[in-house]
Design a protein around this motif. Structure first.
Motif, short mmCIF file in Angstrom:
data_model
loop_
_atom_site.label_atom_id
_atom_site.label_comp_id
_atom_site.label_asym_id
_atom_site.label_seq_id
_atom_site.Cartn_x
_atom_site.Cartn_y
_atom_site.Cartn_z
N HIS A 1 0.83 -1.20 0.00
CA HIS A 1 0.00 0.00 0.00
C HIS A 1 0.87 1.25 0.00
O HIS A 1 1.98 1.25 0.51
CB HIS A 1 -0.90 0.04 1.25
N LEU A 2 0.32 2.32 -0.55
CA LEU A 2 0.91 3.62 -0.32
C LEU A 2 0.89 3.92 1.18
O LEU A 2 0.08 3.35 1.92
CB LEU A 2 0.12 4.71 -1.04
N SER A 3 1.76 4.79 1.64
CA SER A 3 1.67 5.23 3.02
C SER A 3 0.32 5.94 3.23
O SER A 3 -0.35 6.33 2.27
CB SER A 3 2.81 6.19 3.35
N HIS A 4 -0.05 6.10 4.48
CA HIS A 4 -1.31 6.78 4.77
C HIS A 4 -1.27 8.24 4.30
O HIS A 4 -2.28 8.77 3.84
CB HIS A 4 -1.64 6.69 6.26
N ARG A 5 -0.10 8.87 4.44
CA ARG A 5 0.01 10.25 3.95
C ARG A 5 -0.15 10.32 2.43
O ARG A 5 -0.80 11.22 1.90
CB ARG A 5 1.37 10.84 4.35
N GLU A 6 0.46 9.37 1.71
CA GLU A 6 0.29 9.33 0.27
C GLU A 6 -1.16 9.02 -0.10
O GLU A 6 -1.73 9.61 -1.03
CB GLU A 6 1.22 8.28 -0.33
N THR A 7 -1.74 8.08 0.63
CA THR A 7 -3.13 7.71 0.38
C THR A 7 -4.05 8.91 0.55
O THR A 7 -5.03 9.07 -0.19
CB THR A 7 -3.56 6.57 1.32
N ALA A 8 -3.74 9.78 1.52
CA ALA A 8 -4.56 10.97 1.73
C ALA A 8 -4.61 11.83 0.48
O ALA A 8 -5.67 12.36 0.10
CB ALA A 8 -4.04 11.78 2.91
N LEU A 9 -3.48 11.99 -0.19
CA LEU A 9 -3.43 12.77 -1.42
C LEU A 9 -4.28 12.12 -2.52
O LEU A 9 -5.05 12.79 -3.22
CB LEU A 9 -1.98 12.89 -1.90
#
Length: 399
Positions: A73-81
């Protein structure tokens, strides 16, 4: 850190920004034109519309963009974007396969499922060919589990090398048309999750509820489970560990809800701003009237505060912490702020705001429901208050 050292530091969000930029372009150019499609009904987009949108996303190389080719998975910060960009249209998460409950279910299976379960259940979900449903909430009039999962009434009893599940579930998002089910049931060892192939004659949809929101395929259903037999290999993780696994899913899922709906409210705000600049009243554009301009200014402030809260909670999750308290705080703050944003957009646009000429009316309905889904504001505040009490008593005892 010196300026030169800072310039040399790797940008850990560059990958997420690149994907989010492509997602935003895709949503604005290819998904937004579908918002007036009659196949987007009161019970959510139809199956053929889902397939058509996902074919477009796959063609753009953007289907399930938060999960990489190697399954990570993308990191949660990346996922937020990325998820904020997907939410710029109510149909965006459907097209991109970033919607609830599938996104949260994929996250859970990625963390807990066996290799065989991942191949059978998870891979079709990641490919966008199978939708899923999470069967936990139960009818309130029967005293079943809701915000208090300890009230779980659905039972799973041993039967040879398998289990027999009986019970009724309520407000099950996406059950109509789902191919994968995660059923929470009570066993002698405690709450347990089971993976189920759907449809199954033992899992009967009694009715699809008419609810205020309309963005999720399959809507929300009342479901009867009558003598559903599952094998031992369909237990997700360990018997009796269902509540533990629910926490694995719930904190990130609360946060991704915030991400998607922040995107939707950002778009609603854009529409309201365009309207306020074009619409004339009393000799000048609406936005030059303080009563209107100040509402849009408040929106801009709330949008930024939501983004900061989401990023803060995402950083906590990326650190490896469970983030239970932080996700509760973020869910309350963001859901309440998003409702204010959507409400102001409707108010600024007047009659047009309550019509279906734009998506503003739908976004208002969706975020009103979001204040309840994944835990009502009051339940999260009650939990936070208990945490505050415990911390205060501990501090007093140590003094």
């Amino acid at each position: 850190m010196s300026q030169s050292a800072n310039a040399a530091a790797p940008d850990r969000l560059a990958r997420g920004r690149d994907i989010a930029s492509r997602v935003e372009t895709f949503v604005r150019q290819q998904v937004v034109p579908y918002e007036r499609d009659p196949r987007a009904s009161d019970h959510g987009p139809s199956e053929d519309l889902v397939v058509e949108l996902r074919d477009l996303a796959a063609g753009a190389g953007l289907l399930t963009p938060h999960i990489l080719d190697d399954g990570s998975h993308l990191s949660h910060r990346e996922t937020a974007l990325v998820l904020r960009a997907s939410g710029l249209s109510p149909l965006g998460p459907v097209a991109l396969n970033t919607m609830a409950p599938d996104e949260g279910n994929m996250f859970l299976l990625g963390r807990v499922a066996s290799d065989a379960q991942k191949k059978h259940f998870l891979e079709p979900m990641v490919a966008g060919t199978a939708r899923s449903a999470f069967f936990m909430t139960e009818p309130a009039d029967e005293g079943g589990a809701g915000s208090d999962p300890s009230m779980l009434k659905t039972t799973a009893t041993p039967d040879g090398d398998g289990w027999i599940i009986n019970g009724r579930k309520a407000f099950i998002t996406g059950a109509d048309g789902a191919k994968v089910g995660i059923v929470m049931a009570r066993t002698d060892a405690g709450a347990t999750m089971f993976l189920v192939d759907l449809p199954d004659p033992a899992v009967r949809i009694e009715r699809v509820l008419d609810t205020i929101d309309s963005s999720m395929p399959g809507g929300h259903s009342i479901v009867a489970i009558d003598k559903l037999r599952v094998s031992g290999g369909q237990v997700l993780g360990e018997v009796g560990a269902g509540f533990k696994y629910a926490q694995v899913r719930l904190a990130p899922a609360r946060l991704t809800h915030c991400m998607r709906w922040l995107g939707a409210c950002t778009r609603a705000h854009e529409i309201a701003c365009d309207y306020a600049v074009r619409r004339q009243a009393f000799g000048k554009p609406l936005i030059e009237h303080e009563g209107v301009g100040f509402m849009l200014a408040d929106n801009r402030i709330d949008i930024q505060q939501c983004a900061v809260m989401i990023d803060w909670c995402a950083d906590v999750l990326d650190s490896g912490a469970h983030g239970t308290v932080e996700s509760s705080m973020t869910k309350v703050a963001v859901s309440e702020a998003l409702f204010r944003i959507a409400d102001r957009c409707v108010q600024v646009m007047g009659g047009t705001g309550v019509s279906r000429d734009t998506i503003v009316e739908q976004v208002f309905r969706e975020v009103r429901a979001f204040r309840i889904y994944d835990g009502p504001t009051e339940v999260h505040k009650w939990s936070l208050a208990r945490k505050i009490q415990s911390e205060t008593v501990k501090r007093q005892s140590a003094a």
